[in-house]
Design an enzyme around this catalytic site. Structure first.
Site, PDB file in Angstrom:
ATOM      1  N   GLU A   9       4.963  11.094  -1.435  1.00  0.00           N
ATOM      2  CA  GLU A   9       4.622   9.713  -1.790  1.00  0.00           C
ATOM      3  C   GLU A   9       3.162   9.388  -1.506  1.00  0.00           C
ATOM      4  O   GLU A   9       2.573   8.559  -2.198  1.00  0.00           O
ATOM      5  CB  GLU A   9       5.532   8.743  -1.038  1.00  0.00           C
ATOM      6  CG  GLU A   9       5.413   7.305  -1.504  1.00  0.00           C
ATOM      7  CD  GLU A   9       6.610   6.461  -1.103  1.00  0.00           C
ATOM      8  OE1 GLU A   9       6.422   5.261  -0.905  1.00  0.00           O
ATOM      9  OE2 GLU A   9       7.737   7.002  -1.002  1.00  0.00           O
ATOM     10  N   ASP A 105       9.326   9.101   0.242  1.00  0.00           N
ATOM     11  CA  ASP A 105      10.026   8.525   1.388  1.00  0.00           C
ATOM     12  C   ASP A 105      11.529   8.491   1.147  1.00  0.00           C
ATOM     13  O   ASP A 105      11.985   8.149   0.044  1.00  0.00           O
ATOM     14  CB  ASP A 105       9.519   7.108   1.673  1.00  0.00           C
ATOM     15  CG  ASP A 105       8.145   7.119   2.329  1.00  0.00           C
ATOM     16  OD1 ASP A 105       7.644   8.217   2.630  1.00  0.00           O
ATOM     17  OD2 ASP A 105       7.587   6.024   2.535  1.00  0.00           O
ATOM     18  N   TYR A 309      11.567   7.823  11.086  1.00  0.00           N
ATOM     19  CA  TYR A 309      11.345   6.973   9.911  1.00  0.00           C
ATOM     20  C   TYR A 309      11.529   5.492  10.251  1.00  0.00           C
ATOM     21  O   TYR A 309      12.571   5.096  10.784  1.00  0.00           O
ATOM     22  CB  TYR A 309      12.332   7.374   8.815  1.00  0.00           C
ATOM     23  CG  TYR A 309      12.128   6.694   7.493  1.00  0.00           C
ATOM     24  CD1 TYR A 309      11.055   7.042   6.680  1.00  0.00           C
ATOM     25  CD2 TYR A 309      13.010   5.714   7.051  1.00  0.00           C
ATOM     26  CE1 TYR A 309      10.869   6.426   5.459  1.00  0.00           C
ATOM     27  CE2 TYR A 309      12.833   5.094   5.824  1.00  0.00           C
ATOM     28  CZ  TYR A 309      11.756   5.455   5.029  1.00  0.00           C
ATOM     29  OH  TYR A 309      11.568   4.829   3.817  1.00  0.00           O
TER      30      TYR A 309
END
Length: 728
Positions: A9, A105, A309
């Site tokens: 990303e 992601d 994350y």
């Protein structure tokens, strides 16, 4: 054997993938190795087409062209990042690329980024999915060894696309309808409007609140105090005469300890952090905005690789993570965490009952430290603060319960009763993780009977009253939202009109927005001047209050928005059809446009000045931006704006508060709330004589000149802003 093209990303993430995968040859917009080619997006490279792409009639904003309902939504390449899209498209079409690895992601929006690129590039090569929750080398290697079939995440993509198309249909149609109908720059959306409505409703509650006096009676005994309670255990009296009557009854009398209750209690540790809870604590403790906290988290996740994350809505981990916990504990065994982390790491088995729950983890588990070794000196102060929050919570949730003994006393004075309570700690448990810095925000209450240290007392003891007084107070209105409490309200919206079934539904959805989007919603309301910050408080502006009154009623409902999120969740699981949902949104957008067009309400610019726009000659509006006061043109197509005052980093020599700068050119001067004023030329002279650098002032002036010359949001500025938000 062909190569696998890895699509990340962001460039920073792609760089980590390339290093781990051994891709050392630099190419244009990519890194090349023997088995892999790693390339990247810049956030979104592809987006939904603007209205004018579908029809030239949509170039002009007018009610006659609404609703805008394209038969099929089109994708376009974002102009500002078209070069990188061209590179990715060329790589996708390379003959030696046999398959694709989607490595954006791991979440709904990340899936959308990749799939739209593949669709726009017309790529039909086989694809797999990398799904990882941390950016450590080990997590990357494990992830590439356990790639998932891309088809397993197709429904997640459909839900993301449905969300985006619904936002386009409802948001753009309603925004154009409001702007055209009322001649003001007004916007509405499926999440921002209910959020704004909550803030406005709270402000109206505060303004309509009528404070009332109440009276409590406090008796001071040797070593502690006690509070009078009525037969129904109420401590407050509305009549002062009644309070004085109680005071007269107990004056000059002795108290008898008529009852002592001792009860063993324990408090389990708070759950690990999800993004929203972390944003709440960061705002409460450090005054960081939700967007700022997310940005810091991204740095700790992507650059430092110290945390997992961040965009997660879960506060638990799954069984398969348990085996990694000892390594994670050893990685945080530094500085102030060393002693507790090492002691927990020695426990076999670890106490995981407060952090493990498979049923409460969907896409991503809670935010916890990785097994990457940490050097705290590499972190800046803000990163250090956020890392500290996560590590202490991680250590706490692996610790035993906090145990204590609660003592409640009842003292009888004549026929009147007084109460006191205290706590004796038996085992500090998880609170050791917080040490002296611990502040138990969750245990704060409004009870008039406060906890205190109690002396050794036996039932039947007679106690002399040292003094007895009436304490008068006033009932308080509900507090204004700050970012911490607003995030809570967005996560758990409520309303008196909601049914029990609807409340149950809200508990199973993410509420208003998602953990990843709530910060942007707050920032959008600030940048559109619908709300403003006053210290930590969030206050609606006149524009925001009027907008809530003009928007169709059901669009203000948190209940409706929660239903949408629930439907998107069903689509992501394959339990509902995207096309059916979008058809509902098309009908809903039409109904909203009709409601706005037929309204007989009015919008009043009560912040209009007598200064005219130099471009279109409309009267300018005075608004408070995030960094100061400015004049803006009400015509959205004109977009002229001019700064009147800007907060600077310069400090007042008298009170040391930040100075604001006002005026133009040679007339610019620094102004402080304490009344201090100083011309820019004098300020520079004083700084020069003190030997301090002028760089801050020069940078500020350069930015101010740039902002003064800007005219609204050009297409370039808009796309760059979107790109920057995606980087966060």
């Amino acid at each position: 054997m062909g190569k696998s093209l890895v699509l990340a990303e962001k460039p920073s993430v792609a760089k980590d993938f390339a290093r781990v995968l051994g891709c050392r040859q630099k190419g244009e917009g990519c890194m090349i190795g023997d088995r892999y080619i790693v390339t990247w997006a810049l956030g979104h490279l592809v987006t939904l087409a603007d209205p004018e792409i579908y029809s030239k009639d949509y170039k002009t904003w007018s009610l006659e062209t609404l609703p805008m309902l394209p038969p099929k939504m089109q994708l376009v390449v974002i102009k500002e990042s078209s070069k990188q899209f061209g590179i990715v498209q060329k790589l996708l079409r390379r003959a030696d690329v046999s398959d694709i690895i989607i490595a954006t992601d791991a979440g709904r929006e990340g899936e959308l980024v990749a799939r739209w690129i593949l669709l726009k590039a017309a790529c039909k090569k086989p694809a797999k999915r990398l799904w990882i929750s941390s950016q450590t080398d080990k997590a990357i290697r494990d992830g590439f060894q356990n790639l998932k079939p891309a088809k397993d995440y197709y429904n997640l993509f459909l839900s993301a696309e449905a969300r985006s198309e619904a936002d386009w249909l409802v948001g753009l149609n309603t925004t154009r309808a409001l702007t055209c109908r009322y001649g003001a720059s007004l916007s509405a959306g499926r999440v921002q409007t209910p959020t704004l409505a909550m803030i406005v409703d709270r402000e109206q509650e505060i303004k309509s609140f009528v404070p009332k006096d109440y009276h409590t009676i406090k008796a001071q005994f040797v070593g502690f105090s006690a509070t009078w309670l009525s037969a129904s255990k109420q401590s407050r009296l509305s009549s002062k005469a009644d309070a004085e009557a109680v005071l007269q009854k107990v004056s000059g009398k002795q108290g008898i300890v008529s009852d002592i209750k001792k009860q063993y209690k324990y408090k389990t540790p708070p759950a690990a952090y999800d993004l929203t809870e972390l944003q709440r604590d960061a705002n409460r403790k450090f005054a960081y905005s939700a967007k700022e906290t997310l940005s810091i988290m991204q740095s700790l996740y992507e650059y430092h690789k110290l945390l997992t994350y961040p965009r997660t809505d879960s506060r638990y981990i799954t069984d398969d993570i348990i085996s990694t916990l000892p390594d994670r504990l050893r990685s945080v065994a530094v500085g102030p965490y060393r002693e507790l982390a090492l002691s927990l790491a020695k426990i076999r088995p670890l106490k995981t009952q407060y952090i493990v729950d498979n049923s409460k983890v969907s896409d991503h588990h809670a935010i916890i430290p990785t097994d990457e070794p940490v050097d705290l000196s590499y972190l800046n102060p803000k990163e250090r603060n956020i890392y500290d929050l996560v590590v202490r919570r991680f250590l706490a949730v692996l610790s035993p319960a906090f145990e204590y003994e609660e003592t409640k006393l009842t003292i009888t004075v004549g026929k009147e009763r007084f109460a006191a309570k205290g706590k004796i700690i038996r085992a500090p448990g998880w609170k050791v993780a917080y040490g002296q810095a611990f502040s138990d925000d969750e245990e704060e209450d409004d009870s008039d009977v406060k906890e205190q240290t109690l002396p050794q007392i036996q039932q039947g003891n007679k106690l002399d009253i040292k003094s007895c007084d009436i304490v008068t107070g006033k009932t308080k209105p509900p507090a204004r939202y700050n970012e911490a409490t607003l995030l809570t309200a967005m996560e758990n919206p409520s309303g008196k009109e909601m049914s029990a079934d609807m409340r149950a539904i809200l508990k199973t959805t993410s509420g208003l927005g998602t953990p990843a989007t709530r910060a942007d919603i707050i920032e959008k309301l600030l940048s559109s001047f619908c709300i403003e910050r006053r210290g930590k408080e969030i206050v609606p502006t006149s524009k925001g209050i009027q907008l809530v009154g003009l928007v169709p009623e059901d669009l203000r409902s948190a209940e409706l928005t929660a239903k949408w999120e629930q439907e998107l969740a069903l689509i992501s699981r394959g339990a509902a059809q995207k096309n059916a949902f979008i058809e509902q949104m098309r009908k809903y957008a039409s109904a909203l446009v009709s409601a706005v067009a037929s309204s007989d309400a009015n919008y009043v610019h009560d912040n209009m000045t007598r200064d005219k726009c130099p471009d279109c000659e409309k009267f300018l509006l005075e608004v408070k931006g995030k960094k100061g006061t400015m004049r803006v043109c009400p015509d959205r197509e004109c977009g002229y704006r001019k700064n009147l005052s800007m907060q600077t980093n310069a400090r007042c020599p008298n009170c040391h508060k930040r100075l604001a700068m006002r005026g133009d050119g040679e007339k610019r001067l620094f102004v402080c709330v304490c009344g201090y004023r100083e011309r820019l030329s004098d300020f520079e002279k004083r700084r020069s004589e003190s030997g301090a650098s002028k760089r801050d002032t020069e940078n500020y002036l350069r930015n101010q000149n740039k902002q003064n010359s800007e005219k609204g949001n050009s297409a370039l500025a808009s796309q760059l802003a979107k790109w920057m938000e995606q980087q966060d």
